[in-house]
Design a protein around this motif. Structure first.
Motif, PDB file in Angstrom:
ATOM      1  N   HIS A 226       0.857  -1.169   0.000  1.00  0.00           N
ATOM      2  CA  HIS A 226       0.000   0.000   0.000  1.00  0.00           C
ATOM      3  C   HIS A 226       0.905   1.235   0.000  1.00  0.00           C
ATOM      4  N   VAL A 227       0.343   2.369  -0.311  1.00  0.00           N
ATOM      5  CA  VAL A 227       1.111   3.608  -0.293  1.00  0.00           C
ATOM      6  C   VAL A 227       1.707   3.849   1.095  1.00  0.00           C
ATOM      7  N   GLY A 228       0.928   3.548   2.131  1.00  0.00           N
ATOM      8  CA  GLY A 228       1.422   3.731   3.497  1.00  0.00           C
ATOM      9  C   GLY A 228       2.650   2.901   3.794  1.00  0.00           C
ATOM     10  N   ASP A 229       2.717   1.684   3.229  1.00  0.00           N
ATOM     11  CA  ASP A 229       3.896   0.835   3.424  1.00  0.00           C
ATOM     12  C   ASP A 229       5.138   1.499   2.834  1.00  0.00           C
ATOM     13  N   VAL A 230       4.974   2.059   1.645  1.00  0.00           N
ATOM     14  CA  VAL A 230       6.101   2.695   0.974  1.00  0.00           C
ATOM     15  C   VAL A 230       6.569   3.920   1.751  1.00  0.00           C
ATOM     16  N   ILE A 231       5.617   4.689   2.274  1.00  0.00           N
ATOM     17  CA  ILE A 231       5.972   5.879   3.054  1.00  0.00           C
ATOM     18  C   ILE A 231       6.771   5.488   4.293  1.00  0.00           C
ATOM     19  N   LEU A 232       6.343   4.423   4.974  1.00  0.00           N
ATOM     20  CA  LEU A 232       7.032   3.986   6.191  1.00  0.00           C
ATOM     21  C   LEU A 232       8.449   3.499   5.917  1.00  0.00           C
ATOM     22  N   GLN A 233       8.711   3.033   4.684  1.00  0.00           N
ATOM     23  CA  GLN A 233      10.069   2.608   4.366  1.00  0.00           C
ATOM     24  C   GLN A 233      11.062   3.764   4.484  1.00  0.00           C
ATOM     25  N   GLY A 234      10.582   4.972   4.286  1.00  0.00           N
ATOM     26  CA  GLY A 234      11.460   6.130   4.403  1.00  0.00           C
ATOM     27  C   GLY A 234      11.384   6.819   5.744  1.00  0.00           C
ATOM     28  N   LEU A 389       1.419  13.229  -3.258  1.00  0.00           N
ATOM     29  CA  LEU A 389       2.698  12.987  -2.592  1.00  0.00           C
ATOM     30  C   LEU A 389       3.867  12.987  -3.576  1.00  0.00           C
ATOM     31  N   ARG A 390       3.589  12.798  -4.864  1.00  0.00           N
ATOM     32  CA  ARG A 390       4.647  12.840  -5.877  1.00  0.00           C
ATOM     33  C   ARG A 390       5.258  14.228  -5.989  1.00  0.00           C
ATOM     34  N   LEU A 391       4.524  15.235  -5.516  1.00  0.00           N
ATOM     35  CA  LEU A 391       4.960  16.619  -5.678  1.00  0.00           C
ATOM     36  C   LEU A 391       5.900  17.083  -4.565  1.00  0.00           C
ATOM     37  N   GLN A 392       6.415  16.159  -3.783  1.00  0.00           N
ATOM     38  CA  GLN A 392       7.356  16.526  -2.725  1.00  0.00           C
ATOM     39  C   GLN A 392       8.709  16.950  -3.298  1.00  0.00           C
ATOM     40  N   VAL A 393       9.006  16.492  -4.513  1.00  0.00           N
ATOM     41  CA  VAL A 393      10.295  16.808  -5.133  1.00  0.00           C
ATOM     42  C   VAL A 393      10.064  17.308  -6.552  1.00  0.00           C
ATOM     43  N   LYS A 394      11.117  17.828  -7.152  1.00  0.00           N
ATOM     44  CA  LYS A 394      11.029  18.369  -8.508  1.00  0.00           C
ATOM     45  C   LYS A 394      10.774  17.248  -9.513  1.00  0.00           C
ATOM     46  N   ASP A 410       0.103   1.459 -14.252  1.00  0.00           N
ATOM     47  CA  ASP A 410      -1.040   2.299 -13.916  1.00  0.00           C
ATOM     48  C   ASP A 410      -0.617   3.373 -12.906  1.00  0.00           C
ATOM     49  N   PRO A 411      -1.415   4.441 -12.754  1.00  0.00           N
ATOM     50  CA  PRO A 411      -1.024   5.579 -11.910  1.00  0.00           C
ATOM     51  C   PRO A 411      -0.736   5.200 -10.460  1.00  0.00           C
ATOM     52  N   TYR A 412      -1.477   4.252  -9.896  1.00  0.00           N
ATOM     53  CA  TYR A 412      -1.238   3.861  -8.508  1.00  0.00           C
ATOM     54  C   TYR A 412       0.152   3.262  -8.351  1.00  0.00           C
ATOM     55  N   GLU A 413       0.551   2.413  -9.316  1.00  0.00           N
ATOM     56  CA  GLU A 413       1.877   1.812  -9.259  1.00  0.00           C
ATOM     57  C   GLU A 413       2.967   2.859  -9.485  1.00  0.00           C
ATOM     58  N   LYS A 414       2.699   3.809 -10.387  1.00  0.00           N
ATOM     59  CA  LYS A 414       3.672   4.884 -10.605  1.00  0.00           C
ATOM     60  C   LYS A 414       3.869   5.692  -9.333  1.00  0.00           C
ATOM     61  N   LEU A 415       2.773   5.926  -8.613  1.00  0.00           N
ATOM     62  CA  LEU A 415       2.871   6.651  -7.345  1.00  0.00           C
ATOM     63  C   LEU A 415       3.770   5.898  -6.375  1.00  0.00           C
ATOM     64  N   GLU A 416       3.589   4.587  -6.273  1.00  0.00           N
ATOM     65  CA  GLU A 416       4.407   3.795  -5.353  1.00  0.00           C
ATOM     66  C   GLU A 416       5.885   3.822  -5.768  1.00  0.00           C
ATOM     67  N   PHE A 417       6.144   3.696  -7.060  1.00  0.00           N
ATOM     68  CA  PHE A 417       7.528   3.769  -7.531  1.00  0.00           C
ATOM     69  C   PHE A 417       8.142   5.130  -7.225  1.00  0.00           C
ATOM     70  N   ASP A 418       7.371   6.189  -7.459  1.00  0.00           N
ATOM     71  CA  ASP A 418       7.887   7.539  -7.202  1.00  0.00           C
ATOM     72  C   ASP A 418       8.182   7.743  -5.720  1.00  0.00           C
ATOM     73  N   LEU A 419       7.339   7.190  -4.862  1.00  0.00           N
ATOM     74  CA  LEU A 419       7.577   7.309  -3.423  1.00  0.00           C
ATOM     75  C   LEU A 419       8.804   6.508  -3.003  1.00  0.00           C
ATOM     76  N   LEU A 420       9.028   5.363  -3.655  1.00  0.00           N
ATOM     77  CA  LEU A 420      10.239   4.590  -3.374  1.00  0.00           C
ATOM     78  C   LEU A 420      11.479   5.417  -3.707  1.00  0.00           C
ATOM     79  N   TYR A 421      11.438   6.131  -4.820  1.00  0.00           N
ATOM     80  CA  TYR A 421      12.573   6.986  -5.180  1.00  0.00           C
ATOM     81  C   TYR A 421      12.742   8.111  -4.168  1.00  0.00           C
TER      82      TYR A 421
END
Length: 461
Positions: A226-234, A389-394, A410-421
């Motif tokens: 989930h998006v929350g899981d990815v956020i907690l990784q950081g 949340l993708r807008l946290q960085v340039k 799909d956009p949800y997966e792109k969001l998760e990848f972007d948060l991983l970065y």
């Protein structure tokens, strides 16, 4: 340590030896080629210290290890043969190329790179033979595992499309599918006899139960986060409390990293514009000659903190592609708005070159989340508020979503990848992403459209 765990360790050790053998053989061939390169033209240098040779050998090992990780050159079982071969060749090409440039600058004289070109040619059959045989051996050590797929709804099941496709299905044979979102106790009996579990979308309590079950019974568990899981990784671990505490907050980019990243953007975009100027000119002439329309296509996009800017791309569609004013995502090769010239420049990713101007101006970065159109972003926000949340960085030219998720994710997966970065942003990661981009430039998936996906496809089902 039980018998199953011992067997897994033996498998890993055998595979490690196979990978190490290939790595050392290639390193030894490079070292021989470098000695020929150094001494064949200037025999008097044989009296020179060998410490320089050792330094170059160490540099090759370091660079190859870096690029092997960047391109997943030894990802046996999960990669196709052509993927392994191309990944290994890219690693060797960049390693040898960088060393040739370094020694040319250090010696202040240009020597023929013929020996290194021949070396790269020799590497090709070695990579092919090794990839075929090593992949066969990996599959022999790891026969297909009996697998169960557990998902909450049809949207979650669709996300398994990539996982269950080849070549992964050689390793995991899905014999049962279960649409479920209840308590773990209700499905524990149905997990008996399975060697692997794929899970997506189910509630946290049930997912945690499956996770513990996999750990206890040495079962491979694959969990789409989930998006929350990815956020907690950081998140940061805070030691000021009596219990383990993770602090999650909006990403704050360190000043030194921001400065170095901006310098890399300026240098990289400037060099790119200079080197690609002939391609830039030819592409512009071809677009203009086809229909006399504008060469560039400027469109409003979003970057850090929701700031708007006009992205610059080579026009690949008809001038009247959006004459009705409605923002639409491209559906790929089947989109009749794309011109014949546009299809060519899209396949070669030439339409993206003018964005180097955006990077030079500071509106974009080389690495970062791809900028979205405000109209389409608003659609996503209605059903996926986390998309902001993708807008946290340039915004960037390339990133995790484009390299690992491809352009048709799909956009949800792109969001998760972007948060991983965003969680892992650093100079080394940026360098890896820049070089990894070369590996997907001519990938069919990287230029595919999104096949009509809209924000409404992500409502709860």
């Amino acid at each position: 340590m039980n018998d199953v765990t011992k067997l897994e360790y033996k498998k890993k050790n055998k595979l490690f030896l196979i990978k190490t053998a290939h790595f050392l053989i290639c390193a030894a061939l490079f070292y021989c080629a470098f000695l020929l390169f150094r001494y064949s033209e200037f025999p008097q240098e044989r009296k020179a210290s060998f410490r320089y040779n050792y330094f170059v050998a160490f540099l090759y090992i370091f660079l190859t290890a870096f690029f092997n990780r960047t391109y997943n050159s030894y990802l046996l079982g999960y990669s196709r043969i052509r993927g392994l071969v191309s990944a290994q060749f890219l690693s060797q090409f960049f390693s040898v190329g960088i060393i040739y440039i370094v020694v040319t600058i250090a010696w202040n004289r240009i020597r023929s790179p013929l020996i290194f070109i021949l070396l790269l040619v020799v590497f090709v059959p070695i990579n092919i033979i090794w990839s075929i045989e090593a992949n066969k051996y990996y599959c022999k050590l790891n026969p297909p595992r009996k697998t169960i797929l557990i998902y909450r709804n049809q949207r979650d099941k669709r996300r398994f499309g990539i996982i269950t496709g080849k070549p992964t299905e050689r390793l995991y044979k899905i014999t049962k599918e279960l649409q479920f979102d209840g308590d773990f106790d209700e499905i524990i009996d149905q997990l008996e006899g399975f060697e692997a579990v794929f899970v997506a979308g189910i509630n946290s309590r049930c997912r945690n139960g499956i996770l513990k079950h996999c750990q206890d019974h040495n079962i491979r568990g694959f969990f789409l986060p989930h998006v929350g899981d990815v956020i907690l990784q950081g998140a940061d671990h805070i030691q000021s409390f009596d219990s383990p505490v993770l602090m999650a907050r909006r990403k704050i980019v360190q000043p030194e990293y921001r400065v170095i990243k901006r310098i890399m953007d300026i240098i990289g975009s400037a060099i790119g514009l200079i080197l690609l100027s002939p391609v830039f000119l030819i592409t512009a002439i071809a677009i203009k000659a086809y229909d006399k329309g504008p060469v560039f296509y400027k469109q409003m996009r979003l970057t850090r903190d929701g700031r708007k800017f006009r992205i610059i791309k080579f026009r690949s569609m008809r001038p009247d592609a959006e004459k009705d004013g409605i923002a639409r995502l491209s559906t790929g090769d089947q989109d009749d708005r794309i011109t014949p010239i546009g299809r060519i420049i899209r396949k070669c990713r030439l339409d993206e070159i003018p964005q180097l101007i955006n990077i030079l101006k500071g509106e974009m970065s080389i690495v970062g989340p791809r900028p979205e159109r405000p109209e389409i972003a608003e659609q996503y926000y209605k059903t996926m508020p986390d998309f902001k949340l993708r807008l946290q960085v340039k915004a960037g030219l390339t990133g995790y979503a484009q390299i690992y998720g491809k352009y048709n994710s799909d956009p949800y997966e792109k969001l998760e990848f972007d948060l991983l970065y965003i969680n892992q942003m650093n100079i080394l990661t940026d360098l890896r992403m820049i070089f990894a981009t070369f590996g997907i430039l001519f990938s069919k998936e990287s230029t595919a459209g999104v096949e009509g996906i809209t924000a409404m496809d992500y409502e709860e089902e």
